[in-house]
Design a protein around this motif. Structure first.
Motif, PDB file in Angstrom:
ATOM      1  N   UNK A  48      35.278 -92.061  14.398  1.00 19.48           N
ATOM      2  CA  UNK A  48      34.232 -92.733  14.151  1.00 19.48           C
ATOM      3  C   UNK A  48      33.863 -92.335  13.638  1.00 19.48           C
ATOM      4  N   UNK A  49      32.840 -91.416  14.578  1.00 20.37           N
ATOM      5  CA  UNK A  49      31.530 -91.586  14.474  1.00 20.37           C
ATOM      6  C   UNK A  49      31.170 -89.886  13.659  1.00 20.37           C
ATOM      7  N   UNK A  50      29.901 -90.174  12.792  1.00 18.98           N
ATOM      8  CA  UNK A  50      30.398 -89.332  11.986  1.00 18.98           C
ATOM      9  C   UNK A  50      29.408 -87.909  12.836  1.00 18.98           C
ATOM     10  N   UNK A  51      28.206 -88.308  13.966  1.00 13.84           N
ATOM     11  CA  UNK A  51      27.644 -87.145  13.934  1.00 13.84           C
ATOM     12  C   UNK A  51      28.961 -86.203  14.558  1.00 13.84           C
ATOM     13  N   UNK A  52      29.376 -86.711  15.785  1.00  8.09           N
ATOM     14  CA  UNK A  52      30.267 -86.472  16.826  1.00  8.09           C
ATOM     15  C   UNK A  52      30.923 -85.434  15.519  1.00  8.09           C
ATOM     16  N   UNK A  53      31.632 -86.449  14.813  1.00 13.44           N
ATOM     17  CA  UNK A  53      32.972 -85.390  13.938  1.00 13.44           C
ATOM     18  C   UNK A  53      32.326 -83.876  13.658  1.00 13.44           C
TER      19      UNK A  53
END
Ligand SMILES: Nc1ncnc2c1ncn2[C@@H]1O[C@H](COP(=O)(O)OP(=O)(O)OP(=O)(O)O)[C@@H](O)[C@H]1O
Ligand SMILES: [Mg+2]
Length: 327
Positions: free
Chosen positions: A11-16
């Motif tokens: 759900x987290x763009x940065x992590x993705x």
């Protein structure tokens, strides 16, 4: 090692972005796709990836439930959790949900590569399986066909890590679900067989009552009237599809040698007539084994099983072997 399709869900763009980049740098890993979202709201995956890495804090009960559901829905996908969680309780729950690996966001590149290689070696390119179909037939009511079918299925799944499906073909009075689960099946064979035109692997696995992440049971209709429309050809379609998805497909065909029962036997690699060592079973067991061979089933596929063996009985195993002309 075979290249795999790997989906990262977060759900987290940065992590993705970050995890996606790290994976893409690993040579010969395969295709890496990123999905922005979480397991709880995952849309239907038309072409399930070989590996799914679910990044989520996994702090809520709901996300663990979503993991378990995912495992049942996509039994051939290797499931990985990307989370800081590492309590014994969490790891145990993850394992029960069918999770193969837990990767910490702090893992070094070397550790990430090592884990991904391990997953790659567990993944076999998606050639459909040719599972073994085993059917259990009661020679007489109450012999233990359902008991043996369901317990064997449980043992194959729990102790031998096989993908197992049980299909309850006692269309009128099926009770197999009660032997392994206290949940009520949400659907049954009657409904599924009305839908065979749309049947695919995900519809089949969604229709299964989840017993373990790698053991599903397709229940028979709760009300006998719902079974009257089931056609033998529909059952054949369901069994063939199940065989392509599971290592073992175990059929509880009870006493029925009707069209549905015969179709099931035609698709069976092994047949297990279940009897006990008493006179009534000796008689009915012999009738059944003779009948199966008269119909034309190969003798090598037929394995009579003596359940609840009674040492005191005047009917011994030798008597049964002689009467049935079988070990
Ligand atoms: N080996 C066993 N040990 C203990 N209990 C058993 C064993 N085998 C069967 N039972 C019990 O005996 C009862 C009858 O067994 P089961 O329902 O499996 O028979 P069945 O052959 O499927 O009968 P039906 O033809 O009515 O479907 C069940 O309550 C079951 O739990
Ligand atoms: Mg039974």
């Amino acid at each position: 090692m075979h290249p795999a399709t790997i989906a990262v869900i977060s759900p987290l763009s940065n992590q993705l972005l970050d995890l996606g980049q790290r994976l893409k740098q690993i040579p010969n890993l395969g295709e890496v796709i990123t999905i922005h979202g979480d397991l709880q709201n995952l849309p239907e995956l038309q072409d399930p990836p070989d590996v799914v890495i679910a990044a989520d804090p996994f702090e809520e009960h709901r996300s663990m439930e979503a993991l378990a559901r995912f495992g049942i829905r996509y039994p051939r996908t290797l499931l990985v959790v990307y989370s800081r969680q590492n309590s014994a309780e969490f790891l145990m729950q993850a394992m029960r949900s069918g999770v193969r690996e837990v990767i910490s966001p702090e893992a070094s590149d070397a550790l990430l590569v090592e884990t991904m290689r391990r997953l790659q070696s567990q993944h076999h390119p998606s050639k459909d399986k040719e599972g073994t179909v085993m059917s259990f037939i009661s020679c007489k009511g109450g012999g233990g066909a359902t008991f043996l079918a369901t317990n064997l299925a449980y043992a194959l799944a729990a102790q031998h890590e096989q993908q197992v499906a049980v299909i309850d073909l006692n269309l009128q009075y099926g009770d197999a679900a009660l032997f392994v689960s206290d949940q009520k099946p949400s659907t049954h064979l009657g409904e599924l067989s009305q839908n065979t035109r749309h049947l695919d692997a995900s519809l089949l696995s969604a229709a299964m009552l989840p017993v373990l992440p790698n053991f599903g049971l397709l229940a028979s209709p709760e009300i006998p009237a719902l079974a009257t429309d089931i056609q033998a050809s529909q059952i054949g379609t369901i069994i063939r599809l199940a065989r392509s998805q599971y290592d073992f497909v175990i059929l509880d065909i009870g006493r029925g040698l009707d069209k549905v029962g015969l179709t099931a036997l035609e698709l069976s690699d092994q047949m297990y007539p279940v009897l006990q060592n008493t006179i009534p079973y000796l008689r009915d067991g012999k009738r059944l084994v003779d009948l199966l061979q008269t119909i034309g089933f190969a003798s090598e596929k037929i394995f009579p099983v003596v359940n609840r063996h009674d040492r005191e009985s005047e009917i011994t195993i030798q008597h049964l072997e002689k009467a049935l002309a079988k070990k």
